[in-house]
Design an enzyme around this catalytic site. Structure first.
Site, mmCIF file in Angstrom:
data_model
loop_
_atom_site.group_PDB
_atom_site.id
_atom_site.type_symbol
_atom_site.label_atom_id
_atom_site.label_comp_id
_atom_site.label_asym_id
_atom_site.label_seq_id
_atom_site.Cartn_x
_atom_site.Cartn_y
_atom_site.Cartn_z
ATOM 1 N N HIS A 72 0.856 -1.187 0.000
ATOM 2 C CA HIS A 72 0.000 0.000 0.000
ATOM 3 C C HIS A 72 0.889 1.233 0.000
ATOM 4 C CE1 HIS A 72 -4.178 -1.538 1.515
ATOM 5 N NE2 HIS A 72 -3.758 -2.163 0.440
ATOM 6 N N TYR A 200 -9.610 5.639 6.615
ATOM 7 C CA TYR A 200 -9.829 6.078 7.990
ATOM 8 C C TYR A 200 -10.878 7.188 7.945
ATOM 9 C CZ TYR A 200 -5.505 3.682 9.380
ATOM 10 O OH TYR A 200 -4.526 2.739 9.627
ATOM 11 N N PRO A 292 -4.992 0.857 18.300
ATOM 12 C CA PRO A 292 -4.760 0.292 16.965
ATOM 13 C C PRO A 292 -4.757 1.314 15.838
ATOM 14 C CG PRO A 292 -6.986 -0.212 17.729
ATOM 15 C CD PRO A 292 -6.267 0.407 18.885
ATOM 16 N N LYS A 296 0.399 0.313 14.967
ATOM 17 C CA LYS A 296 1.751 0.346 15.513
ATOM 18 C C LYS A 296 2.073 -0.800 16.478
ATOM 19 C CE LYS A 296 3.055 3.752 13.180
ATOM 20 N NZ LYS A 296 3.768 3.346 11.991
ATOM 21 N N TYR A 384 3.761 6.711 9.563
ATOM 22 C CA TYR A 384 2.929 5.560 9.207
ATOM 23 C C TYR A 384 3.775 4.421 8.624
ATOM 24 C CZ TYR A 384 -1.465 3.201 8.104
ATOM 25 O OH TYR A 384 -2.503 2.310 8.080
#
Length: 389
Positions: A72, A200, A292, A296, A384
């Protein structure tokens, strides 16, 4: 029994450490309180940072991940009907890999078995002895029979409820915790994901996440009350609520189906300091928990493994203990950065019970700043995909 490193905990962090040590000819024994089938049945996250990808390659267990994992290069963030993409590859030159934690664990078990590495399952009554001495050892029982492992070092990879952290005296440990006033209701369904990248969502009804395990297995979450239980939510109610929380264009494309797993996870941040005591070293959930949001948990455990593995290599290969002496300091420096990112992203995306209209407008302003500012997107992308070790 005698070994060089006793590893308490047969989850992904303990197995990864064992496999990395094996590649360098360092012996270990892994102790797991459950069965292999039980460990593999646990449903966990599946977004792997660049550092964990490199560790899997170094451990020689990356073949299936490289073939079946889904890179991704970015993620989507929505608020109301607005949505924008943060491009990881553009800002960092790296992508993350979608590959389930269960699959990581499966690959590590296969490698351990192929190497004829020692794993004890169904262990009980684990006690760590003389961790502050030069000759630590671990006692435990299996089916009522007592056992003992003499070792040079002990790695506590046994999670938040394991014995390792609590072996450290109360006057040595300092603990920091934040409990969030909501949970995540998650379902797993044998349906294609609504989007080829994660979404998200910050909505007036609460947070939602659209994620995936593979092209025909999706993982979806919605923010829920801590007083809820999975049985309170029918599949139909879950899908209807998820559709309300993501942009209409995505909701129209959502393919629904029966859930094959449904659970509620509370959210919290937790760190214990230090992460070492004598010859006992903590890794992963034994030392820290993250919400979550941002994926991580496993990745931060992997960074602990990186520091401990390299410290043990230096001890056995070069006779240097500098890495062992600095393990806690190095690991915690990165842990706290991961905690910060998880806290920031959670604060940005969720609705809090005591949130005011001012707080909401600040969230929107922050989201719009992130949408329009390359530097803000770069900072998010760097965190990220994983800060360097």
């Amino acid at each position: 029994m005698k070994t060089q490193v006793a590893i308490i905990g047969g989850g992904p962090s303990g197995l990864l450490l064992a496999q990395l040590l094996h590649v360098r000819g360092i012996e270990s024994v892994v102790l797991e309180r459950k069965t292999k089938d039980y460990v593999l049945a646990r449903i966990r996250a599946g977004v792997l940072e660049r550092g964990l990808l490199d560790l899997m390659r170094e451990a020689g267990v990356a073949d299936r991940m490289e073939t079946e994992g889904i890179p991704h290069g970015g993620t989507l963030i929505s608020y109301g009907e607005e949505m924008f993409r943060v491009d990881f590859t553009k800002h960092t030159g790296h992508a993350v890999m979608v590959y389930g934690q269960t699959e990581v664990t499966r690959d590590l078990y296969a490698a351990r078995e192929a190497a004829d590495g020692k794993i004890e399952f169904n262990v009980e009554d684990v006690v760590i002895h003389d961790a502050k001495s030069d000759a630590p050892y671990v006692t435990y029982s299996v089916d009522g029979d007592p056992h003992r492992i003499d070792c040079d070092f002990i790695a506590g990879c046994d999670g938040f409820h394991g014995v390792s952290r609590n072996t450290m005296p109360d006057n040595v440990r300092r603990e920091y915790e934040k409990v969030y006033p909501f949970g995540w209701l998650g379902i797993l369904s044998e349906t294609p994901p609504v989007n080829h990248e994660l979404i998200y969502a910050n909505s007036a009804r609460g947070f939602a996440l659209c994620s995936m395990r593979n092209e025909n297995l999706s993982r979806y979450y919605i923010q829920c009350s801590l007083s809820d239980s999975p049985g309170d939510w029918t599949d139909a109610a879950f899908w209807a609520e998820l559709k309300r929380r993501i942009p209409a264009e995505q909701a129209e494309k959502l393919i629904t189906g029966p859930s094959i797993e449904k659970s509620i996870a509370p959210l919290r941040s937790f760190v214990t300091e230090p992460m070492q005591w004598g010859r006992l070293f903590l890794c992963g959930d034994a030392a820290h928990i993250v919400p979550p949001t941002g994926a991580k948990g496993l990745n931060t455990a992997a960074s602990d493994v990186h520091y401990l593995y390299n410290a043990l290599r230096a001890h056995y290969e070069k006779g240097s203990d500098t890495g062992l002496e600095c393990y806690s300091t190095q690991a915690l420096a990165r842990v706290w950065k991961a905690e910060r990112f998880s806290w920031w992203f959670s604060s940005l995306m969720h609705r809090y019970p005591d949130q005011t209209t001012f707080d909401h407008r600040i969230q929107v302003a922050e989201l719009e700043f992130l949408r329009s500012n390359d530097s803000a997107q770069q900072a998010m992308a760097e965190n990220y995909v994983g800060l360097p070790y």
